[in-house]
Design an enzyme around this catalytic site. Structure first.
Site, PDB file in Angstrom:
ATOM      1  CE  LYS A  48      -1.917  -1.478   3.734  1.00 20.26           C
ATOM      2  NZ  LYS A  48      -2.779  -1.692   4.921  1.00 20.26           N
ATOM      3  CB  THR A  90      -6.141   7.916   7.686  1.00 18.10           C
ATOM      4  OG1 THR A  90      -5.187   8.426   8.645  1.00 18.10           O
ATOM      5  CG2 THR A  90      -6.236   8.873   6.518  1.00 18.10           C
ATOM      6  N   GLY A 116      -7.947   3.479  11.145  1.00 15.99           N
ATOM      7  CA  GLY A 116      -8.566   2.203  10.804  1.00 15.99           C
ATOM      8  C   GLY A 116      -8.587   1.852   9.339  1.00 15.99           C
ATOM      9  CB  THR A 117      -7.196   3.408   6.252  1.00 16.46           C
ATOM     10  OG1 THR A 117      -5.887   3.610   6.797  1.00 16.46           O
ATOM     11  CG2 THR A 117      -7.949   4.711   6.276  1.00 16.46           C
ATOM     12  N   GLY A 118      -6.217   0.595   7.373  1.00 15.89           N
ATOM     13  CA  GLY A 118      -5.604  -0.694   7.079  1.00 15.89           C
ATOM     14  C   GLY A 118      -6.497  -1.853   7.471  1.00 15.89           C
ATOM     15  CB  CYS A 119      -8.595  -2.450  10.479  1.00 21.25           C
ATOM     16  SG  CYS A 119      -7.331  -2.249  11.750  1.00 21.25           S
TER      17      CYS A 119
END
Length: 274
Positions: free
Chosen positions: A176, A207, A209-212
């Site tokens: 990413k 942003t 929690g974007t990865g989760c």
């Protein structure tokens, strides 16, 4: 009766609702996969950072896993925050016989900068859990740890993806690029081909929690039988709209909007009941 798609998340909590299993379960629900969770750590956190962490006793993690695996269908699963080696060993043993896609979000540091994993556990994650994955979804700082090299360019991202797949044994790697300048471009590498996924960079600090959310969306789509390429393409769309319609909640990095996809017409990915 058609069997409902079922997705499992193994991760830590977020009482403010933006990350961890809370984000995962919201994402599963939005994408119409039945969500299940095994909690590894209870985390006191909010948009400003992490205030405290309490790890669930190992035997309770084991019992949660046994309860779900023995009774429920699991069509895809993901891991997020796994704080130490002992947790990883238990999880590795329990998931080794699951005949389902495994999405690893190698959670190491929160958006706020707080460390979420013990240093000696990082090597175990890389050496023992990573080879079990269908796909791993690191951001650039996480990928730098995995490959032990700095990543400053798109070419560096591609080289890191090759190392993660060919040298470290991941089934595929989704690098990413949110930490680089310019458009938010990610690269999926399946061992032979690079697939780019690009979206316009959205100017927001929200942003959390974007990865989760991104990895959970991939898991949901895989649970429904999509190919990895299809799942990533749809998940990129989902998380982009979640960021675009994110919330200015709290005093720090606000959360993404898990129903952001409902705010825009998108017939290609629209769910039937929206």
């Amino acid at each position: 009766m058609n069997q409902v798609a079922c997705a499992l998340t193994i991760a830590g909590t977020d009482p403010s609702g933006g990350a961890g299993i809370h984000a995962d379960l919201k994402t599963f629900q939005e994408l119409q996969s039945y969500g299940m969770s095994v909690i590894t750590s209870v985390v006191a956190q909010n948009t400003t950072g992490v205030q405290a962490i309490h790890h669930i006793p190992l035997e309770m993690i084991e019992q949660q896993l046994d309860s779900v695996i023995s009774d429920m269908p699991i069509h895809a699963f993901k891991t997020g925050m796994i704080a130490n080696i002992d947790m990883m060993k238990i999880i590795a043993k329990r998931i080794s016989n699951l005949n389902a896609p495994y999405v690893m979000d190698p959670v190491m540091v929160a958006t706020s900068g707080d460390v979420l994993i013990e240093e000696n556990a990082r090597d175990f994650l890389r050496e023992s859990l990573l080879p079990m994955t269908t796909v791993v979804t690191p951001n650039i700082p996480e990928a730098e740890f995995l490959v032990e090299e700095k990543i400053n360019t798109v070419d560096d991202m591609k080289n890191a993806a090759k190392i993660i797949v060919h040298d470290l044994g991941a089934g595929a790697a989704l690098l990413k690029g949110g930490h680089l300048q310019g458009d938010a471009i990610d690269f999926l590498y399946d061992g032979s081909t690079f697939y780019p996924f690009s979206a316009e960079r959205i100017a927001t600090k929200n942003t959390h929690g974007t990865g989760c959310t991104y990895s959970a969306a991939i898991t949901a789509y895989l649970s429904q039988g999509d190919s990895l390429l299809e799942a990533v393409e749809k998940a990129k769309h989902f998380v982009t709209l979640a960021i675009k319609h994110s919330f200015s909640l709290g005093a720090g990095n606000g959360p993404t909007n898990h129903w952001g996809v409902r705010k825009e017409s998108s017939s290609q990915y629209e769910q039937t009941n929206y």
